[in-house]
Design an enzyme around this catalytic site. Sequence first.
Site, PDB file in Angstrom:
ATOM      1  N   ARG A  36     -34.245-101.318 -32.030  1.00  0.00           N
ATOM      2  CA  ARG A  36     -33.848-100.191 -31.432  1.00  0.00           C
ATOM      3  C   ARG A  36     -35.576 -99.349 -31.389  1.00  0.00           C
ATOM      4  NH1 ARG A  36     -29.542-101.515 -33.868  1.00  0.00           N
ATOM      5  NH2 ARG A  36     -27.580-102.012 -32.164  1.00  0.00           N
ATOM      6  N   LYS A  55     -46.252 -96.577 -19.799  1.00  0.00           N
ATOM      7  CA  LYS A  55     -44.932 -97.400 -19.084  1.00  0.00           C
ATOM      8  C   LYS A  55     -45.720 -98.435 -19.655  1.00  0.00           C
ATOM      9  CE  LYS A  55     -45.506 -95.920 -14.824  1.00  0.00           C
ATOM     10  NZ  LYS A  55     -45.669 -96.572 -13.101  1.00  0.00           N
ATOM     11  N   GLU A 101     -60.557 -98.893 -10.747  1.00  0.00           N
ATOM     12  CA  GLU A 101     -59.200 -97.603 -11.185  1.00  0.00           C
ATOM     13  C   GLU A 101     -59.666 -96.635 -11.666  1.00  0.00           C
ATOM     14  OE1 GLU A 101     -55.773 -98.654 -11.076  1.00  0.00           O
ATOM     15  OE2 GLU A 101     -55.977-100.357 -10.391  1.00  0.00           O
ATOM     16  N   LYS A 108     -55.573 -88.914 -16.515  1.00  0.00           N
ATOM     17  CA  LYS A 108     -54.807 -89.524 -16.685  1.00  0.00           C
ATOM     18  C   LYS A 108     -53.406 -88.404 -17.021  1.00  0.00           C
ATOM     19  CE  LYS A 108     -51.706 -93.035 -16.306  1.00  0.00           C
ATOM     20  NZ  LYS A 108     -51.379 -94.547 -17.156  1.00  0.00           N
ATOM     21  N   GLU A 162     -42.224 -90.546 -13.528  1.00  0.00           N
ATOM     22  CA  GLU A 162     -43.209 -90.684 -11.842  1.00  0.00           C
ATOM     23  C   GLU A 162     -42.046 -90.353 -11.275  1.00  0.00           C
ATOM     24  OE1 GLU A 162     -44.851 -94.212 -11.743  1.00  0.00           O
ATOM     25  OE2 GLU A 162     -44.213 -94.657  -9.422  1.00  0.00           O
ATOM     26  N   ARG A 198     -46.796 -87.973 -10.081  1.00  0.00           N
ATOM     27  CA  ARG A 198     -47.554 -89.872 -11.498  1.00  0.00           C
ATOM     28  C   ARG A 198     -47.831 -90.701  -9.509  1.00  0.00           C
ATOM     29  NH1 ARG A 198     -46.355 -92.195 -16.860  1.00  0.00           N
ATOM     30  NH2 ARG A 198     -47.781 -93.562 -16.737  1.00  0.00           N
ATOM     31  N   ASN A 245     -50.996 -93.811  -7.619  1.00  0.00           N
ATOM     32  CA  ASN A 245     -50.984 -95.127  -6.408  1.00  0.00           C
ATOM     33  C   ASN A 245     -51.347 -95.151  -5.810  1.00  0.00           C
ATOM     34  OD1 ASN A 245     -48.872 -96.367  -8.131  1.00  0.00           O
ATOM     35  ND2 ASN A 245     -47.304 -95.559  -7.245  1.00  0.00           N
ATOM     36  N   HIS A 275     -52.581 -98.444  -4.262  1.00  0.00           N
ATOM     37  CA  HIS A 275     -51.699 -99.470  -4.508  1.00  0.00           C
ATOM     38  C   HIS A 275     -50.755 -99.860  -3.679  1.00  0.00           C
ATOM     39  CE1 HIS A 275     -53.900 -98.983  -8.454  1.00  0.00           C
ATOM     40  NE2 HIS A 275     -53.170 -99.064  -9.130  1.00  0.00           N
ATOM     41  N   HIS A 306     -50.622-103.883  -3.475  1.00  0.00           N
ATOM     42  CA  HIS A 306     -49.715-104.950  -4.247  1.00  0.00           C
ATOM     43  C   HIS A 306     -49.794-106.390  -3.359  1.00  0.00           C
ATOM     44  CE1 HIS A 306     -48.653-101.350  -7.158  1.00  0.00           C
ATOM     45  NE2 HIS A 306     -49.654-102.638  -7.890  1.00  0.00           N
ATOM     46  N   HIS A 352     -56.512-107.535  -9.488  1.00  0.00           N
ATOM     47  CA  HIS A 352     -55.769-106.966  -9.473  1.00  0.00           C
ATOM     48  C   HIS A 352     -56.705-105.913  -8.365  1.00  0.00           C
ATOM     49  CE1 HIS A 352     -52.577-103.308  -9.628  1.00  0.00           C
ATOM     50  NE2 HIS A 352     -53.582-102.795 -10.796  1.00  0.00           N
TER      51      HIS A 352
HETATM   52  P1  NAD Z   1     -55.593-109.252 -19.325  1.00  0.00           P
HETATM   53  O1  NAD Z   1     -54.466-108.326 -20.200  1.00  0.00           O
HETATM   54  O2  NAD Z   1     -55.160-109.499 -18.935  1.00  0.00           O
HETATM   55  O3  NAD Z   1     -56.598-108.520 -19.688  1.00  0.00           O
HETATM   56  C1  NAD Z   1     -57.819-109.892 -18.232  1.00  0.00           C
HETATM   57  C2  NAD Z   1     -58.712-110.508 -19.130  1.00  0.00           C
HETATM   58  O4  NAD Z   1     -59.040-110.007 -19.917  1.00  0.00           O
HETATM   59  C3  NAD Z   1     -57.463-111.731 -20.140  1.00  0.00           C
HETATM   60  O5  NAD Z   1     -57.964-112.813 -19.686  1.00  0.00           O
HETATM   61  C4  NAD Z   1     -57.906-111.001 -21.342  1.00  0.00           C
HETATM   62  O6  NAD Z   1     -57.914-111.783 -22.433  1.00  0.00           O
HETATM   63  C5  NAD Z   1     -59.542-110.544 -21.435  1.00  0.00           C
HETATM   64  N1  NAD Z   1     -59.753-109.694 -21.827  1.00  0.00           N
HETATM   65  C6  NAD Z   1     -59.881-108.308 -22.407  1.00  0.00           C
HETATM   66  N2  NAD Z   1     -60.276-107.802 -22.464  1.00  0.00           N
HETATM   67  C7  NAD Z   1     -61.605-108.162 -23.493  1.00  0.00           C
HETATM   68  C8  NAD Z   1     -62.833-108.224 -23.731  1.00  0.00           C
HETATM   69  N3  NAD Z   1     -63.447-107.234 -24.624  1.00  0.00           N
HETATM   70  N4  NAD Z   1     -63.579-109.227 -23.770  1.00  0.00           N
HETATM   71  C9  NAD Z   1     -63.388-110.401 -23.282  1.00  0.00           C
HETATM   72  N5  NAD Z   1     -62.042-110.365 -22.794  1.00  0.00           N
HETATM   73  C10 NAD Z   1     -60.646-109.642 -22.180  1.00  0.00           C
HETATM   74  O7  NAD Z   1     -55.172-107.741 -18.002  1.00  0.00           O
HETATM   75  P2  NAD Z   1     -55.698-106.433 -17.464  1.00  0.00           P
HETATM   76  O8  NAD Z   1     -56.415-106.817 -15.586  1.00  0.00           O
HETATM   77  O9  NAD Z   1     -56.718-105.457 -18.202  1.00  0.00           O
HETATM   78  O10 NAD Z   1     -54.759-105.827 -17.134  1.00  0.00           O
HETATM   79  C11 NAD Z   1     -53.608-105.707 -15.773  1.00  0.00           C
HETATM   80  C12 NAD Z   1     -51.906-105.832 -16.112  1.00  0.00           C
HETATM   81  O11 NAD Z   1     -51.606-104.472 -16.926  1.00  0.00           O
HETATM   82  C13 NAD Z   1     -50.867-106.302 -15.719  1.00  0.00           C
HETATM   83  O12 NAD Z   1     -49.626-106.910 -15.712  1.00  0.00           O
HETATM   84  C14 NAD Z   1     -50.614-104.398 -14.849  1.00  0.00           C
HETATM   85  O13 NAD Z   1     -48.689-104.854 -14.756  1.00  0.00           O
HETATM   86  C15 NAD Z   1     -50.565-103.426 -15.453  1.00  0.00           C
HETATM   87  N6  NAD Z   1     -50.760-102.755 -16.259  1.00  0.00           N
HETATM   88  C16 NAD Z   1     -50.216-101.779 -17.010  1.00  0.00           C
HETATM   89  C17 NAD Z   1     -50.034-100.079 -16.448  1.00  0.00           C
HETATM   90  C18 NAD Z   1     -49.123 -99.179 -17.007  1.00  0.00           C
HETATM   91  O14 NAD Z   1     -49.352 -98.112 -16.449  1.00  0.00           O
HETATM   92  N7  NAD Z   1     -48.537 -99.408 -17.761  1.00  0.00           N
HETATM   93  C19 NAD Z   1     -50.971 -99.754 -15.388  1.00  0.00           C
HETATM   94  C20 NAD Z   1     -51.743-100.830 -14.631  1.00  0.00           C
HETATM   95  C21 NAD Z   1     -52.172-101.835 -15.103  1.00  0.00           C
END
Ligand code: NAD
Length: 362
Positions: A122, A144, A186, A228, A238, A242, A246, A249, A253, A265
């Site tokens: 929890r 989030k 971003e 942010k 949001e 917030r 987007n 996006h 998306h 992405h």
């Molecule tokens: P990810 O976590 O998959 O990382 C991308 C790749 O880079 C992976 O293969 C990872 O292993 C590698 N990697 C990460 N750091 C590294 C480093 N320092 N050295 C070598 N390799 C490294 O993806 P991402 O692009 O970081 O994040 C995308 C995700 O974030 C999506 O699922 C998206 O929905 C989410 N997201 C969430 C929010 C939120 O507010 N919570 C906002 C934007 C995106």
Amino acid sequence: MEQAIQVGLGERSYPIIIGAEVMGRVGSDLRARGLAKRYGIISDDRVAGLYGDRLRQVFRQSGLACDLITFPQGEASKNLRTIAALASTLAERGFDRKDALVALGGGVTGDITGFLASVYMRGIPFVQVPTSLLAQVDSSVGGKTGVDIPQGKNLIGTFYQPRAVYIDSGVLQTLPRDEFLGGMAEVIKYGASIDADFFAWLAENRDAILALDSSCIIPMIRRCCEMKAAVVEQDEREGGLRRILNFGHTIGHAVEAASGYTLIHGFAVAIGMRAVAELAVRCGVAGPEVALAIKRLLEAYGLPTSIPDDFDRQSLRTYLQTDKKTVGGRVFFVLPEQLGRVRITDQVADVDVDAVLGNVFS
Ligand code: NAD
């Protein structure tokens, strides 16, 4: 050079610490805060291979017990099966409510760990140690969390704030180049939608940023986190404001989904920002110089700005209509009015959207 800012959310406020060697001080910092008696470091197998031992060592040197628990890297792991497997591992190893989680990795790891922390027993505390640029400037801040289901991305999730965010800019050295550039989309988003001076600064400092010069990278990450944090402080869940985050996006998306999630992405967001800027020009909301400046900066960072020719336009439209951020069937767009200022509206004619999706801009 180390910098700290605060996300002000009353008793759930937390610090974001940014610097070139921040990972080395996570253990002593958490020890001083007395957050937990034991830590579960959650990481994907790729990041764990690079930084898992180092972070474990840092914890041990501070006299803190920790376990490293991994899952396979990539978005395909962001689902309820992974959550169940990680929860079982935590339970088998005796993690209880006095313990805490550490998200060591990109946005996938952050979203998984945050969600797990919000539901395990929890709710237990967690901290973020983001390692991708996207996670450092965006997903690790704001609370989030979530996982994907076959019907869509991030459809299961919670709002659950971390207790601290530790951003070590040095880890960007090992991030694959395309992942770094995707993160830059971003970063550019913040400039284009919130801060025109920052937008100009990104253009001026392009070479140093692409060379990962920490005298530019650290202030860049800091400014993004400040923006942010300011948005999250005003609209944590949001309800309205917030949504400016987007920017790019909505169409992004749809492009990402239509690519079968093969496009990074950030690349999809870059195309989305260009498209929505062209949409703003068509709707008379922005002058052509705004769209041109956004296109030029994206291209300066090697980001794509056009929908690939072989994309199925009809499926793009369908994805746009089914985006979870539609309200009552209306698609809301975040349109730039000027650099650094946006307007959220659902008053966009289908004919203009169709024209933009059809790449009528050059
Ligand atoms: P990810 O976590 O998959 O990382 C991308 C790749 O880079 C992976 O293969 C990872 O292993 C590698 N990697 C990460 N750091 C590294 C480093 N320092 N050295 C070598 N390799 C490294 O993806 P991402 O692009 O970081 O994040 C995308 C995700 O974030 C999506 O699922 C998206 O929905 C989410 N997201 C969430 C929010 C939120 O507010 N919570 C906002 C934007 C995106």
